[in-house]
Design a protein around this motif. Sequence first.
Motif, short mmCIF file in Angstrom:
data_model
loop_
_atom_site.label_atom_id
_atom_site.label_comp_id
_atom_site.label_asym_id
_atom_site.label_seq_id
_atom_site.Cartn_x
_atom_site.Cartn_y
_atom_site.Cartn_z
N LEU A 68 -4.96 25.82 -11.51
CA LEU A 68 -4.98 26.30 -10.13
C LEU A 68 -6.40 26.39 -9.56
O LEU A 68 -6.57 26.70 -8.39
CB LEU A 68 -4.32 27.69 -10.05
CG LEU A 68 -2.82 27.74 -10.36
CD1 LEU A 68 -2.35 29.18 -10.47
CD2 LEU A 68 -2.02 26.99 -9.30
N PRO A 102 1.96 25.08 -12.68
CA PRO A 102 1.42 25.77 -11.50
C PRO A 102 2.49 26.30 -10.55
O PRO A 102 2.37 27.40 -10.01
CB PRO A 102 0.54 24.70 -10.85
CG PRO A 102 0.09 23.86 -12.00
CD PRO A 102 1.27 23.78 -12.92
N ASP A 103 3.56 25.51 -10.33
CA ASP A 103 4.63 25.98 -9.44
C ASP A 103 5.36 27.19 -10.03
O ASP A 103 5.75 28.10 -9.30
CB ASP A 103 5.63 24.86 -9.17
CG ASP A 103 5.08 23.84 -8.18
OD1 ASP A 103 4.11 24.16 -7.47
OD2 ASP A 103 5.63 22.71 -8.14
N ARG A 106 3.19 30.15 -9.43
CA ARG A 106 3.28 30.56 -8.01
C ARG A 106 4.58 31.32 -7.75
O ARG A 106 4.62 32.26 -6.94
CB ARG A 106 3.18 29.32 -7.11
CG ARG A 106 1.80 28.66 -7.11
CD ARG A 106 1.73 27.53 -6.10
NE ARG A 106 0.48 26.78 -6.23
CZ ARG A 106 0.37 25.61 -6.86
NH1 ARG A 106 1.45 25.03 -7.40
NH2 ARG A 106 -0.79 25.00 -6.94
N ARG A 134 -9.20 28.51 -16.28
CA ARG A 134 -7.85 28.35 -15.75
C ARG A 134 -6.89 29.43 -16.24
O ARG A 134 -5.68 29.32 -16.04
CB ARG A 134 -7.28 26.96 -16.11
CG ARG A 134 -7.01 26.73 -17.57
CD ARG A 134 -6.16 25.46 -17.78
NE ARG A 134 -6.85 24.26 -17.39
CZ ARG A 134 -7.55 23.46 -18.22
NH1 ARG A 134 -7.63 23.75 -19.51
NH2 ARG A 134 -8.15 22.38 -17.77
#
Length: 527
Positions: A68, A102-103, A106, A134
Amino acid sequence: MAGKYLVNFNASALPQVEAEYLIIGGGIAGLFTAWAAAQAGAQVTLLTKRSIVESNTDRAQGGIAAALGQHDSPELHMQDTLVAGAGLCDEDAVRILVTEGPDRVRELIDMGACFDRTGDHLCLTREGCHSQHRILHAQGDATGAEILRTLYEKVVALPSVEILEDQYVVDLLVKGNICYGVLALDQISGEFRVFWGQVVILATGGSGRLYNYTTNPEVATADGIALAYRAGAEVMDMEFIQFHPTSLVLPDAPRFLISEAVRGEGALLRNARGERFMPQYHGMAELAPRDIVSRAILSEMAKTGANSVFLDLTHLDADKIKERFPTITLTCSQYGLDITKDLIPVAPAAHYMMGGVKTDLWGQTSIERLFSCGEASCLAVHGANRLASNSLLDGLVFGGRIVQKATAILKNRITNRPEFGCQELLSDPDVDFISLRTQLQQIMGEKVGPLRTAQRLAEALAFFDRWAYLKNYEVKETFQMEVRNMLEVGELITEAAMMRTESRGGHFRLDYPETSERWRKHILLRR
């Protein structure tokens, strides 16, 4: 039948519970899978062995890795994962992990997970073998607890999810290579029940309690792997155990994890003579892969005759350290250590199982309708050595993927089930299970630890042979069931370690210290 079940039972005579998704385990993998299944419109029953907070997830300090950062990318994250995995990562699995990760993170943030920030920007740190900053963290060093809080609050509020605590899953009910459900013991009432599931998911966590020194909680007794193996599922990469380099070593303290993020923030390792030693062992020094740091520490302990080395944070900003690592600061202070002024005595301890129940990229095991995710599973995403902070991400990504695959399976529902039972096991073996568990943990620590030889492994296998007769007896209570599972999985680890005549990642043979291209392959074991 001997060895297939732990108890005598007749399924048709027991109380029956029906479920669409039957999830075993309440850490990050189980809870996220339950949430994803509920979003897909399914009914979920989730069973946990003890309370929902007793899991490796709750203890995860360092953080969760995701690309990210401004200068980071899934490709860089993939390369770091492959390097740590020492040639045994499945590249397709790693690519899924780093691109979908990453999704998923999130989504956690959208659910309310409060990761540490500076202003509007996420705080990202770096750990061993990562080329970029990270690692997201929460409350300094309480990342797992924050993720668990977030998921539990979301899942418990869902009317389509039922969470049942203190349910010990004794065995899987499998016939014709189809999993129909589980036999479980309610530890409050003492009653056995059958839970039928259209889809059964093992998210039972780790195996650290097989060892005398471990960072894992009491519940981490390898139950899921043992369940799957007894039922006929394939297990893979069982020889690869990650020993965390830095667990607290004090006479009256448990082996508390001192996060790798401490070294990521600049802490140095010193031997008993006060000498910094990691630059002699690896170019990344304190941020080398965990297996290398662990062996370096053991080497320095042997050279100096000491039972630990030391983490030195005294050169770092004291206020920043206390803010970044409040849990570690508080825990060490309870034993009289001020981590901003005192050296922290540390040594390796069993931490993470890279191997487990073999799955495909969708969590499907070799048994139909049986899935697995999280630490109990193995799809070679971690290879021979897990990259730091990839484990929480693993539970999210591959737990979610199970739901995508299982949605299609639910369209073809099981209505007729075969009979299940066992009446062949003998009763009441004259065994002190408390003593047996202690012996097992000592054998695993001494013979199947970070440094292995054929002789040590043979001695461990002889121990398992001496107790093989227990498979003819039933066990009455959960402690005994745990010991049987620990014996089952300890033997699998030892067998695989004996077979692999090379050193790679978390598996190191003093008698075969080199890595062999011939061994760039996986060991599958099946009952």
